[in-house]
Design a protein around this motif. Structure first.
Motif, short mmCIF file in Angstrom:
data_model
loop_
_atom_site.label_atom_id
_atom_site.label_comp_id
_atom_site.label_asym_id
_atom_site.label_seq_id
_atom_site.Cartn_x
_atom_site.Cartn_y
_atom_site.Cartn_z
N ASN A 1 0.82 -1.21 0.00
CA ASN A 1 0.00 0.00 0.00
C ASN A 1 0.85 1.26 0.00
OD1 ASN A 1 -2.13 -1.75 0.13
ND2 ASN A 1 -2.49 -1.45 2.33
N THR A 2 1.92 1.23 0.77
CA THR A 2 2.80 2.39 0.82
C THR A 2 3.49 2.61 -0.52
OG1 THR A 2 3.17 2.31 3.20
CG2 THR A 2 4.90 3.31 1.88
N ILE A 3 3.95 1.51 -1.14
CA ILE A 3 4.63 1.67 -2.42
C ILE A 3 3.67 2.24 -3.47
CG2 ILE A 3 5.70 0.39 -4.34
CD1 ILE A 3 7.16 -1.30 -2.30
N ILE A 4 2.43 1.79 -3.45
CA ILE A 4 1.45 2.34 -4.41
C ILE A 4 1.33 3.85 -4.23
CG2 ILE A 4 -1.03 2.45 -4.97
CD1 ILE A 4 -1.14 -0.58 -4.36
N LEU A 5 1.13 4.25 -3.00
CA LEU A 5 0.94 5.68 -2.72
C LEU A 5 2.20 6.49 -3.06
CD1 LEU A 5 -0.73 7.97 -1.38
CD2 LEU A 5 0.29 7.29 0.79
N MET A 6 3.33 6.02 -2.58
CA MET A 6 4.54 6.79 -2.74
C MET A 6 5.04 6.82 -4.19
SD MET A 6 4.77 7.86 0.22
CE MET A 6 6.33 8.62 0.56
N SER A 7 4.92 5.70 -4.87
CA SER A 7 5.45 5.70 -6.23
C SER A 7 4.63 6.63 -7.12
CB SER A 7 5.49 4.28 -6.79
OG SER A 7 4.20 3.72 -6.79
N VAL A 8 3.32 6.64 -6.95
CA VAL A 8 2.51 7.56 -7.76
C VAL A 8 2.93 9.00 -7.49
CG1 VAL A 8 0.18 8.44 -8.16
CG2 VAL A 8 0.55 5.98 -7.90
N ALA A 9 3.04 9.32 -6.21
CA ALA A 9 3.39 10.70 -5.86
C ALA A 9 4.79 11.06 -6.33
CB ALA A 9 3.29 10.89 -4.34
N TRP A 10 5.69 10.13 -6.19
CA TRP A 10 7.09 10.39 -6.51
C TRP A 10 7.29 10.56 -8.02
CZ3 TRP A 10 11.53 6.60 -7.32
CH2 TRP A 10 12.77 7.22 -7.12
N ILE A 11 6.73 9.61 -8.75
CA ILE A 11 6.88 9.68 -10.21
C ILE A 11 6.21 10.95 -10.75
CG2 ILE A 11 6.21 8.56 -12.38
CD1 ILE A 11 6.64 5.87 -10.82
N LEU A 12 5.03 11.24 -10.21
CA LEU A 12 4.33 12.44 -10.64
C LEU A 12 5.18 13.69 -10.37
CD1 LEU A 12 1.54 13.13 -11.83
CD2 LEU A 12 0.78 13.62 -9.50
N SER A 13 5.79 13.72 -9.20
CA SER A 13 6.58 14.92 -8.89
C SER A 13 7.80 15.04 -9.81
CB SER A 13 7.00 14.91 -7.41
OG SER A 13 7.86 13.83 -7.16
N LEU A 14 8.38 13.89 -10.18
CA LEU A 14 9.53 13.94 -11.10
C LEU A 14 9.09 14.42 -12.47
CD1 LEU A 14 11.38 10.60 -10.22
CD2 LEU A 14 12.07 12.93 -9.64
N ILE A 15 7.95 13.89 -12.93
CA ILE A 15 7.47 14.26 -14.25
C ILE A 15 7.18 15.76 -14.34
CG2 ILE A 15 5.51 14.00 -15.85
CD1 ILE A 15 5.34 11.07 -14.99
N ILE A 16 6.67 16.30 -13.25
CA ILE A 16 6.37 17.73 -13.25
C ILE A 16 7.64 18.56 -13.03
CG2 ILE A 16 5.12 19.59 -12.08
CD1 ILE A 16 3.04 17.46 -11.27
N ALA A 17 8.41 18.14 -12.04
CA ALA A 17 9.49 19.02 -11.57
C ALA A 17 10.65 19.14 -12.54
CB ALA A 17 9.99 18.52 -10.21
N ILE A 18 11.08 18.03 -13.13
CA ILE A 18 12.31 18.11 -13.93
C ILE A 18 12.14 18.98 -15.18
CG2 ILE A 18 14.01 16.75 -15.20
CD1 ILE A 18 13.71 14.65 -12.96
N PRO A 19 11.14 18.71 -15.99
CA PRO A 19 10.99 19.60 -17.17
C PRO A 19 10.73 21.05 -16.78
CG PRO A 19 9.55 17.67 -17.33
CD PRO A 19 10.13 17.66 -15.97
N TRP A 20 9.91 21.21 -15.74
CA TRP A 20 9.56 22.57 -15.34
C TRP A 20 10.78 23.31 -14.80
CZ3 TRP A 20 5.43 24.13 -11.11
CH2 TRP A 20 5.04 25.45 -11.33
N GLY A 21 11.56 22.64 -14.00
CA GLY A 21 12.76 23.25 -13.44
C GLY A 21 13.72 23.65 -14.54
N ILE A 22 13.85 22.76 -15.52
CA ILE A 22 14.78 23.05 -16.63
C ILE A 22 14.27 24.23 -17.45
CG2 ILE A 22 15.57 22.12 -18.84
CD1 ILE A 22 15.84 19.41 -17.23
N TYR A 23 12.99 24.21 -17.71
CA TYR A 23 12.40 25.33 -18.45
C TYR A 23 12.65 26.64 -17.70
CZ TYR A 23 8.88 28.47 -20.33
OH TYR A 23 8.26 29.55 -20.86
N ASN A 24 12.44 26.61 -16.40
CA ASN A 24 12.59 27.82 -15.60
C ASN A 24 14.02 28.35 -15.60
OD1 ASN A 24 9.92 27.83 -14.98
ND2 ASN A 24 10.16 26.86 -12.98
#
Lengths: 589, 321
Positions: free
Chosen positions: B97-120
């Protein structure tokens, strides 16, 4: 987390004693109620409760009780196991309450009676010398595997609990029992070692099926699947346990073959006991409507819950809080305890603004008390106990009479060159005690006593301070498992630490004698007289400052309906569910 | 490379061993051991001793440790003191259950943060950059439980759009849509928390690279800005980010006790807190060990990835790795 909360309670003789209450409104709340527990009627719960019940009943006057539906109960600890031999925590006790019939039950007033759903046909027949109790089972009482409930079950249950090898937490409940004999299939005879007046209360208990457990080695009983695996956990109550999803929920379904269904046909089809992380998530869930009942919410959430139109029951429960004085020199660097003088203790009692605590901290969930007997019970001494009103002048005067003067002008009184200062301990995270300790600190400062307060992690506190009796003063509470006033095990010199619960090392021979007299007769009028003397003595001599009886606010959601007479009775053990066999739920799915 | 991995793995085993010794000692040093807690009210001292013997708690701590270690090596995690339930039976569902929750949140944050950070990093102090900065600060500063409760109050209690808590509606266990609905709020809270770090990190890393001489050279040669950023700078800028991702692998199995508590998520963060309170040593040790394994693996993965993306790093060839 609060499974851990259940605590500590000692073993000592007799009494169906008491347990230190963990955190109250903190994260350990509500750890009262052990297996064989029981309780006291409280008279003043009327107003709030009846009004609430009237609302409830009123809302459905046209419909009346409905069959079917689900009652979801919120809690914040998972069960440990529901084997009545080993139940020691609130959650396990709650789930077992739905599953098991008791030998005898409490009625609304806290009297022990044989209800139509009790296993015994009537109250036991007690011999003239008060030493033998003859128990007669109802002929139709059955386990849900079809086997009859027999006298063997009673004997097995009590004998197993008495056996130290079984390591049952209920051992002290039956230690005044000499033997249990099986007379015939329906009749058991219990012989006591000595007269023990409160014993009837100890029969408000479930029993276990001997036909399932009798061949299990006693040492292995606690590890047996009974009580952990619903498939083998044969029970005899209106609901049966069908699923345990660990750390998440338990499911109980109405038993179609319940032996007493003709007289006790419960309405609710399914009961879900749902585990949340803490009290705050419970509050959110009941506001949302995910759950229908919470036995205890933090006092600080009461207003929020009320504003959503939910039914909050505020009656004080079977617990009282006190400030314990320690009389052992070892806690004061080998010097005499500053609390030694009776007048000093009385001065402290006068200096405390208890009404202020009730109004501002307890917010309607408490009421003052002056002796260790709950208001409204038969042993309640009423005006016979000394009441200590908030009176700073009187307090100062008493202190001075006892020799405490501020000779060096530093603001703190002293005697024999020793300043009057002490440390007041409580368990960290208990917000009620945190606030009360601050009030005590302020109040005592007004009469020249310097108090430092210290919150300590609960389990460390119990292990390192309370059990060995190593503290100067402490904020504690007792949860009374029985409406009987016997409290020998917390006040008698027989029960000094580390094996007893008299952790303040209080020694009062007069009182010690009275406690024994109190349980050695079954003559109610005589007992009443004895406990009146106890109350006078104890409220004068003050081993503790008795602060207040208090409770935990119970919330009931709008789907749950019941008639006024089936309103929960906070002061009873499992009182949050009192009457649940008559309740019904609306929009039954 | 192979030699390096073997060496690192052996080191890791040693590290894990030391971690278990340390935590075992620490857990047993905490006051209020299980004999105080699981031995219930009313139990006599004698009965308590019998129980302690049954559970092996009367033996010296080093002996208890080696018993535990011996069992672990054979895959036996032990049972709980209080009710003798196998640890695995309690632990594995919560890990999942923890892996389900954390992996979704973690992957989502990477997908958002890396391109956005680079763009910025290419539009320093622009609107997007300022917004990201703001979100980062909020994410760093806001206590997760508080933010969680705010989200619950608004989206669940007030608007009734989303479920308040839990992983599934009772009776809908295994239903994907139901799971997704239950994930929205806790994932939002966790993602915001993770986002902050990755946004700042990828932006800073890119900015640093963009100031390097070879980028200036590329620009001076007249290479188009897009090409400079994506062809020349990106790969180098990602090196530290990838390392960070490897190091953070252990996020998957820990660190969310508060979020799990607020959203009543049946995960191992909550389990750990509950078990710590009841001094269930065997469960605590199992969780600690599991987390340690993830940290060690994460470190190993980070090192290897580092070598893969950065040609300047050569592993296992004598010099420093």
């Amino acid at each position: 987390m609060a499974a851990s909360s259940l605590k500590w309670k000692t073993m000592i003789a007799g009494l169906s004693v008491m347990s230190v209450i963990a955190a109250g409104c903190g994260n350990n709340a509500g750890s009262n109620n052990t297996g064989a527990g029981t309780n006291t009627p409280v008279t003043n719960d009327g107003a709030a409760n009846n009004a609430a019940a009237a609302n409830n009943a009123g809302a459905v006057e046209t419909a009346g009780p409905k069959k079917g539906g689900t009652l979801t109960v919120g809690t914040f600890t998972d069960i440990v196991m529901v084997n009545p031999l080993y139940i020691a925590d609130t959650s396990s006790g709650d789930v077992a309450y739905f599953m098991f019939a008791n030998l005898l039950d409490y009625n609304k007033d806290g009297d022990v009676v044989a209800e139509p759903w009790s296993l015994l046909e009537s109250l036991p027949e007690i011999s003239a010398d008060n030493l033998t109790y003859t128990l007669k089972l109802k002929a139709n009482a059955k386990w849900n595997d079809g086997q009859p409930v027999t006298a063997e079950d009673i004997a097995f249950y009590i004998n197993t609990i008495k056996d130290p090898v079984a390591a049952s937490p209920g051992i002290s409940t039956f230690d005044k029992v000499d033997k249990v004999e099986v007379v015939d299939a329906q009749t058991a005879k219990i012989t006591m070692k000595s007269v023990f007046a409160p014993f009837l209360n100890n029969l408000v208990t479930a029993v276990v099926p001997s036909h399932i457990l009798k061949d299990v080695p006693v040492k292995e009983l606690q590890n047996h699947a009974y009580g952990k695996d619903p498939a083998v956990t044969v029970s005899n109550g209106p609901w049966k346990w069908t699923e345990w999803k660990q750390k998440q929920y338990n499911i109980l379904d109405k038993d179609a073959n319940y032996w007493a269904k003709d007289t006790n046909d419960v309405n609710i089809e399914k009961v879900i006991h749902k585990v949340y992380a803490d009290q705050n998530t419970n509050v959110q869930a009941i506001i949302k409507g995910d759950i229908d009942l919470v036995g205890a919410i933090p006092v600080t959430s009461v207003e929020a819950v009320k504003s959503k139109g939910l039914n909050v029951l505020l009656a004080p429960g079977p617990l009282y809080e006190f400030m314990s004085f320690n009389f052992n020199k070892m806690n004061f660097g080998g010097k005499e305890s500053p609390f030694t003088g009776e007048k000093t203790r009385q001065a402290i009692a006068y200096s405390l603004n208890r009404q202020g605590m009730l109004d501002n901290i307890l917010k309607g969930t408490g009421q003052a008390l002056n002796a260790p007997f709950l208001p409204g019970t038969w042993a309640d001494p009423g005006a016979d106990a000394v009441a200590y009103d908030y009176n700073v002048e009187k307090a100062k005067q008493l202190l001075a009479e006892d020799g405490w003067k501020d000779t060096n002008g530093n603001g703190t009184v002293d005697k024999n060159k020793v300043e009057f200062e002490f440390e007041l301990q409580y368990n960290a995270g208990n917000s009620r005690r945190e606030q009360v300790s601050t009030v005590i600190q302020d109040n005592l400062k007004d009469i020249g006593i310097k108090v430092s307060t210290k919150g300590i992690d609960f389990s460390s506190w119990i292990e390192q301070n309370i059990t060995p009796g190593k503290y100067q003063a402490a904020l504690q509470a007792w949860s009374l498992n029985s409406p009987d006033p016997d409290s020998e095990s917390v006040f008698s010199a027989k029960y000094f630490p580390p094996n007893g619960q008299n952790s303040g090392w209080y020694n009062n021979p007069t009182l010690d004698k009275l406690w024994i007299e109190g349980y050695s007769t079954t003559d109610q009028a005589k007992r009443k007289e004895i406990y009146k003397q106890v109350a006078q003595q104890i409220s004068t001599n003050l081993p503790y400052v008795f602060l207040y009886q208090y409770g935990t606010p119970e919330v009931i959601g709008p789907r749950v309906k019941f008639a006024a007479e089936d309103t929960p009775v906070a002061a009873l053990p499992y009182g949050a569910f009192f009457g649940v066999n008559k309740w019904w739920v609306e929009d039954a799915k | 490379m192979g030699e390096y991995i073997i060496r690192r793995t052996l080191q890791s085993v040693l590290v894990l061993f030391l971690i278990t010794v340390f935590t075992f000692g620490l857990i047993h040093a905490a006051p209020g051991g299980p004999t105080q807690i699981f031995l219930s009210p009313g139990l006599s001292i004698e009965a308590g001793q019998i129980r302690a013997e049954q559970l092996g708690l009367d033996r010296p701590i080093p002996i208890q440790y080696f018993n535990w270690l011996g069992n672990i090596v054979t895959g036996d995690l032990g049972t709980t003191f209080k009710n003798n339930i196998p640890v695995g039976e309690i632990l594995w569902p919560t890990v999942k259950n923890t892996i389900i929750l954390m992996s979704v949140a973690w992957i989502l944050s990477l997908i958002i943060a890396i391109p956005w950070g680079i763009y910025n990093s290419t539009k320093e102090y622009g609107v997007s950059d300022q917004t990201a900065s703001f979100i980062s600060y909020v994410g760093f500063a806001m206590p997760t439980f508080w933010f969680g409760i705010i989200l619950q109050s608004f989206f669940s209690l007030k608007l009734d759009w989303l479920p308040l808590s839990d992983m599934y509606t009772m009776g809908k266990e295994g239903n994907m849509m139901d799971l997704i609905q239950h994930l929205v709020l806790p994932v939002s809270v966790l993602t915001l928390g993770f986002l902050a770090g990755y946004l700042k990190y990828s932006r800073a890393s890119m900015l640093e690279v963009l100031e390097q001489d070879y980028i200036r050279t590329a620009r001076a040669k007249g290479v188009k800005e897009n090409k400079v950023v994506f062809r020349h700078a990106l790969r180098n800028a990602l090196i530290p980010v990838i390392t960070l991702i490897g190091l953070d692998l252990s996020i998957l199995v820990g660190g969310a006790a508060l979020t799990e508590a607020v959203f009543n998520w049946p995960g191992m963060g909550r389990l750990f807190v509950e078990m710590a309170n009841s001094r269930e040593y065997s469960v605590l040790m199992a969780i600690t060990l599991l987390s340690a394994v993830f940290v060690v693996i994460g470190n190993l993965v980070a090192d290897i990835l580092y070598a893969v993306v950065d040609p300047r790093v050569q592993l296992g060839k004598g010099g420093k790795a």
